[in-house]
Write a protein that holds these residues in place. Structure first.
Motif, mmCIF file in Angstrom:
data_model
loop_
_atom_site.group_PDB
_atom_site.id
_atom_site.type_symbol
_atom_site.label_atom_id
_atom_site.label_comp_id
_atom_site.label_asym_id
_atom_site.label_seq_id
_atom_site.Cartn_x
_atom_site.Cartn_y
_atom_site.Cartn_z
ATOM 1 N N THR A 9 0.532 -1.247 -0.027
ATOM 2 C CA THR A 9 0.255 -0.437 -0.233
ATOM 3 C C THR A 9 0.898 1.307 -0.180
ATOM 4 O OG1 THR A 9 -1.654 -1.544 1.398
ATOM 5 C CG2 THR A 9 -1.900 1.177 1.151
ATOM 6 N N TRP A 10 0.523 1.877 -1.002
ATOM 7 C CA TRP A 10 1.611 3.250 -0.915
ATOM 8 C C TRP A 10 0.341 4.717 -0.837
ATOM 9 C CZ3 TRP A 10 6.400 4.921 -3.620
ATOM 10 C CH2 TRP A 10 6.567 3.520 -4.003
ATOM 11 N N ALA A 11 1.027 5.215 0.359
ATOM 12 C CA ALA A 11 0.433 7.418 0.475
ATOM 13 C C ALA A 11 0.954 8.093 -0.248
ATOM 14 C CB ALA A 11 0.661 6.919 2.331
ATOM 15 N N LEU A 12 0.153 8.208 -1.207
ATOM 16 C CA LEU A 12 0.618 9.230 -2.677
ATOM 17 C C LEU A 12 0.126 10.439 -1.364
ATOM 18 C CD1 LEU A 12 1.045 7.574 -4.995
ATOM 19 C CD2 LEU A 12 3.285 8.020 -4.292
ATOM 20 N N ARG A 52 -1.846 -1.171 -3.807
ATOM 21 C CA ARG A 52 -3.108 -0.372 -3.417
ATOM 22 C C ARG A 52 -2.625 1.523 -3.097
ATOM 23 N NH1 ARG A 52 -7.970 -2.297 0.844
ATOM 24 N NH2 ARG A 52 -7.632 -2.910 -1.766
ATOM 25 N N VAL A 53 -3.538 2.216 -3.694
ATOM 26 C CA VAL A 53 -3.208 3.616 -3.443
ATOM 27 C C VAL A 53 -4.404 4.108 -2.350
ATOM 28 C CG1 VAL A 53 -2.541 5.678 -4.521
ATOM 29 C CG2 VAL A 53 -1.415 3.638 -4.943
ATOM 30 N N ASP A 71 2.440 0.654 3.324
ATOM 31 C CA ASP A 71 3.973 0.261 3.615
ATOM 32 C C ASP A 71 5.024 1.292 3.055
ATOM 33 O OD1 ASP A 71 3.124 -2.393 4.667
ATOM 34 O OD2 ASP A 71 2.078 -2.071 2.465
ATOM 35 N N VAL A 72 4.420 2.412 2.090
ATOM 36 C CA VAL A 72 5.924 3.406 1.846
ATOM 37 C C VAL A 72 4.574 4.584 1.487
ATOM 38 C CG1 VAL A 72 7.451 1.504 0.928
ATOM 39 C CG2 VAL A 72 5.133 1.894 -0.844
#
Ligand SMILES: Nc1ncnc2c1ncn2[C@@H]1O[C@H](COP(=O)(O)OP(=O)(O)OP(=O)(O)O)[C@@H](O)[C@H]1O
Ligand SMILES: O=P(O)(O)OC[C@H]1O[C@H](OP(=O)(O)OP(=O)(O)O)[C@H](O)[C@@H]1O
Length: 224
Positions: A9-12, A52-53, A71-72
């Motif tokens: 999962t990305w947090a953008l 996932r974003v 996660d990132v």
């Protein structure tokens, strides 16, 4: 049974950093542009490749990553130094370049009010305090959430601590930069547990982004 799937999962960060990060991520194998086009107002979506974003405000990215919801993520050094979180920062992405600086009205550039407590308007109270304390100054910090340049113009503050890129915002508001505090760029940030538990996938991301950033730097150097 096959291997346990490792969904990443990305947090953008929504906004200017996402624009610059999109081609970088694509070159590293994370293609978000098509999904972004059709996302509308949705804040969470899955990519065809399985990631996932989460789209969040830039200042909230470290929160999602530190808590392991993502996660990132990608965050500016300004945000990371201000929040001081427990995160890995394995790659300097070289995007979102600007600097944290002290500025003040052009007409006071020669000197400020003597003997008075220095009033500093900023979105970065911790960074500002650290900077002034290291110089033996104990300022009054006036926290703001945006349009910080208005502080000195309106008499709310003597100085500001804020991000400067082209210097255009300062110029148009009759302010001058008097000191650079640190250079800013965006970093890949990684949750500590994810780094262990999803090691192969996270290593691929780190390696892919490092290679992409290095290639870019080589191209820039060759074109100069
Ligand atoms: N002028 C700039 N030039 C380059 N990078 C910048 C500039 N301003 C901010 N940044 C970087 O981009 C990150 C996000 O800044 P941005 O202004 O997009 O966020 P924001 O003001 O919190 O957004 P919003 O309030 O619109 O959601 C900052 O943390 C910083 O690292
Ligand atoms: O040197 P420049 O190229 O003019 O860029 C600097 C400006 O960019 C950022 O503001 P932003 O556009 O994010 O607006 P904000 O004040 O609402 O955060 C920053 O806070 C400065 O105001």
């Amino acid at each position: 049974m096959g291997p346990v799937p490792e969904q990443i999962t990305w947090a953008l960060p929504k906004g200017r950093i996402l624009e610059q990060a999109t081609p970088l991520l694509a070159a590293a194998g994370v293609e978000i542009a098509p999904a972004l086009k059709s996302v509308g107002r949705k804040l969470l979506f899955d990519l065809p490749t399985g990631e996932r974003v989460l789209l969040v405000k830039p200042v909230d990215v470290p929160t999602y990553v530190e808590h392991g919801i993502a996660d990132v993520g990608i965050a500016g050094l300004d945000t990371l130094l201000e929040q001081g979180r427990d995160l890995y920062e394995p790659v300097d992405l070289g995007i979102g370049r600007c600097r944290m600086a002290v500025a003040q009205p052009r007409e006071t550039a020669g000197g400020l009010r003597r003997g008075m407590t220095l009033r500093v308007a900023t979105k970065y109270p911790r960074c500002a305090l650290r900077h002034y304390r290291a110089k033996g100054i104990q300022p009054e910090i006036i926290p703001l959430f945006g349009s910080v340049e208005l502080g000195p113009i309106t008499g709310l503050a003597d100085q500001i601590v804020d991000l400067v890129e082209s210097g255009e915002t300062l110029r148009q508001n009759a302010l001058v930069e008097v000191e650079t505090i640190f250079e800013v760029s965006s970093r890949l940030i990684v949750n500590a547990a994810s780094l262990r538990l999803k090691q192969p996938a996270i290593s691929r991301i780190i390696h892919g982004l490092r290679t992409t950033v290095e290639e870019r730097a080589r191209k820039v150097a060759a074109s100069q």
